[in-house]
Each structure stands twice: as C-alpha cells, then as structure tokens.
Motif scaffolding. Structure first.
Motif, mmCIF file in Angstrom:
data_model
loop_
_atom_site.group_PDB
_atom_site.id
_atom_site.type_symbol
_atom_site.label_atom_id
_atom_site.label_comp_id
_atom_site.label_asym_id
_atom_site.label_seq_id
_atom_site.Cartn_x
_atom_site.Cartn_y
_atom_site.Cartn_z
ATOM 1 N N ALA A 297 0.843 -1.204 0.000
ATOM 2 C CA ALA A 297 0.000 0.000 0.000
ATOM 3 C C ALA A 297 0.870 1.242 0.000
ATOM 4 N N LEU A 298 0.841 1.984 -1.115
ATOM 5 C CA LEU A 298 1.579 3.237 -1.244
ATOM 6 C C LEU A 298 0.574 4.388 -1.211
ATOM 7 N N VAL A 299 0.781 5.310 -0.295
ATOM 8 C CA VAL A 299 -0.119 6.456 -0.156
ATOM 9 C C VAL A 299 0.654 7.729 -0.483
ATOM 10 N N GLY A 300 0.108 8.521 -1.414
ATOM 11 C CA GLY A 300 0.768 9.747 -1.828
ATOM 12 C C GLY A 300 0.021 10.971 -1.339
ATOM 13 N N ARG A 301 0.775 12.024 -1.060
ATOM 14 C CA ARG A 301 0.195 13.299 -0.652
ATOM 15 C C ARG A 301 1.119 14.420 -1.077
ATOM 16 N N ARG B 96 -7.885 16.383 -3.174
ATOM 17 C CA ARG B 96 -7.796 15.418 -2.070
ATOM 18 C C ARG B 96 -6.473 15.637 -1.382
ATOM 19 N N ASN B 97 -6.445 15.379 -0.067
ATOM 20 C CA ASN B 97 -5.196 15.557 0.678
ATOM 21 C C ASN B 97 -4.257 14.367 0.516
ATOM 22 N N PHE B 98 -4.805 13.179 0.329
ATOM 23 C CA PHE B 98 -3.966 11.990 0.133
ATOM 24 C C PHE B 98 -4.766 10.952 -0.631
#
Length: 312
Positions: A189-193, A222-224
């Motif tokens: 799971a890669l989360v970008g912001r 969106r924030n992330f």
C-alpha cells in the motif's frame, strides 16, 4: 522517517497531560507498536519494550491497585525509563500518585484519554503506522481518477501539469503536483500526498501557479490517495516500439511494492487527459477480472487454431 513525539499525539487525540510540562521530555517515538504492560505489572520486566508507548487500561490499573505500596513503587519505577516516550491511561482514569512521581523523575509524559482502551489502541496504532511509514518523494503529479490514484511521471515540460488540469476540469481530483510524498503504510500500500507548502497548487507554464481548490471547489482536491497506477509520459520516439495490445505489464518498484506502470508517448494531437482517464477505467476493469487485451488474444488464438484444423 517523520519525527513523531508525544506532543503530536496530544494534539491529534486531544490527550490530557497529567504531569507538569516542565518536568517531562518529549522524546521521539520510534515504533508504531504499543505495549500494554500487564506482565510488567506482575513484576516480569525481562522483555519489557521500553521504547513503545505504554497503554494502561482498566485491567492493568485494577491489578496495580491490588499490589502492596512497596510493589507499586517498584513497578512504576521500572516502568518509567529514559527510553519510554510516554504512558497513556484510557477511560479517563486517574493516574496513581506514585506513577506521576516516578514519571516526573524520569521525564516521562503521563497522558489521559476518555476513549476505551481497545479504540484508543487501534487509533494510536493507525496514526503511528501512517506517520512512521517509510517515505520518499517523487517528481510527478498524483490525481484521483474514478477512485484510482494515478501517478503521472515524465521529464520536465512534457505536459504533466497541463494534463492534470484537464483531468480536474473533467471532474477528477488533484492530490499533488510537482512533488509527491509517498509512504508505504503497510505491505503493498503506497499512499501519496502533497507537501504542505504546495498543497492544492498547480503550476502551469505561461500561466503560473493556480489554486485548484479556489478555482474549482473543494471537490476538486484530495489531501492523500492510495496509488494504484503509474503512467509515464515521454516524447514520441519513432524508433521505439510501443505496446499496441496491452498484454505487456510493466511495473515500477517503490520500496517493497511493485506498482503497475504504463508508458504513454506524447505528440501533438493526442488528448492525454482522455487517454489517462481511459487507462484508469481499464485498470479498474482488470482488477474486476475483465481484460479486453487478453480476451482479444484468446479469441485470436481460437480463430488460428480453428483455421489450422480446417486445413486438415
């Protein structure tokens, strides 16, 4: 790795500090794991994980109240070390005086929350895993397209930001432009912001910096977002053979995660926003088990095999 201290927990979860702020040292929290020191309350400190946040619930405090004064003093002194980042009491329970005294001596913050122990444990763990996850920054644009986090990369000036602007106009949501902070919050799971300084901003050459949320509304950002697909834009190379069926599956490795990657050639006349939009929809179909390229390949194979049989 982002530095997280007890002060961040106090702010995020509205925790109450039970000892004097002047007497405590806000040490960095280095692990997302929590400890509920039940065995330690019974006197077994051989494997005491001192570097974790110590969470005391009703079970631990009820057992502690049944100990003799000498045992209570021994437990709290061994519980509070120079490595302990903080002690948190759930359910709004009062902190024993001996615990506060021992914590002040070692500079350990003692905190209180009104939440139940299980709920508090879950929320603290999720927060710390998110904040302490491995992080890297990549040059590119991240857009939420039909629920798929699409990371658009490419050399400077290839048209990433202009494509993102077109996607926003088509109803999709911008997450980050130019620099994307990527955290691997758990396996796969890669989360970008976006960095806070450039959040909701988009740079368009010849136009300058625009605020997407101000221009298009709160629903345009969106924030992330969890990243599901990477699309690399490159100038069209006549000598290069590009994939025309979609059977080849390329990936890009970020930390321990293999992210699906597509390469889209750029040249005048190609509507990149539409191509990337369709790529995101096709990616969703593949995750649902519908692969148009594979279906075409299977049908073609069947036609060839049937033709071979007719020859005999």
């Amino acid at each position: 790795m982002v530095k997280v201290t007890v002060q961040d927990l106090v702010k995020e979860f509205k925790l109450e500090l039970l000892n004097n702020e002047e007497d405590v040292a806000f040490r960095p929290i280095t692990t997302s794991d929590l400890s509920r020191p039940g065995m330690e309350m019974a006197g077994f400190f051989t494997y005491y994980p001192a570097k974790r946040i110590q969470l005391l619930g009703k079970t631990e405090m009820t057992f502690f109240s049944q100990l003799t004064p000498e045992e209570q003093e021994d437990r709290v002194e061994r519980l509070c070390t120079y490595d302990t980042p903080g002690i948190v009491l759930s359910r709004g329970m009062e902190a024993p005086e001996k615990l506060v005294e021992a914590a002040n001596k070692m500079g350990v913050p003692v905190l209180r929350s009104e939440m139940t122990t299980t709920r508090l444990s879950s929320q603290l763990t999720n927060y710390l895993e998110s904040q302490l996850a491995p992080m890297t920054a990549m040059h590119g644009v991240l857009v939420d397209i039909y629920g798929i986090g699409v990371m658009i990369t490419g050399s400077s000036g290839v048209g990433k930001s202009e494509t993102a602007l077109d996607l926003v106009r088509r109803g999709h949501r911008l997450v980050a432009d130019d620099s994307v902070e990527i955290r691997q919050e758990h396996e796969g799971a890669l989360v970008g912001r976006a960095p806070e300084l450039i959040r909701h901003l988009l740079e368009i050459r010849g136009l300058g910096i625009i605020n997407v949320m101000t221009l298009f509304g709160a629903g345009s950002v969106r924030n992330f977002k969890r990243i599901g697909l990477a699309i690399h834009l490159e100038l069209w190379d006549q000598k290069k053979q590009y994939d025309r069926l979609g059977l080849d599956e390329d990936t890009i490795k970020i930390f321990d995660t293999d992210l699906p990657k597509m390469t889209v050639p750029v040249r005048p006349g190609r509507n990149l926003a539409v191509i990337i939009e369709v790529a995101a929809m096709n990616f969703r179909l593949k995750r649902m088990g519908i692969n148009a390229a594979q279906q075409f390949s299977d049908q073609l194979t069947n036609v060839i095999e049937e033709g071979d049989k007719d020859d005999f």
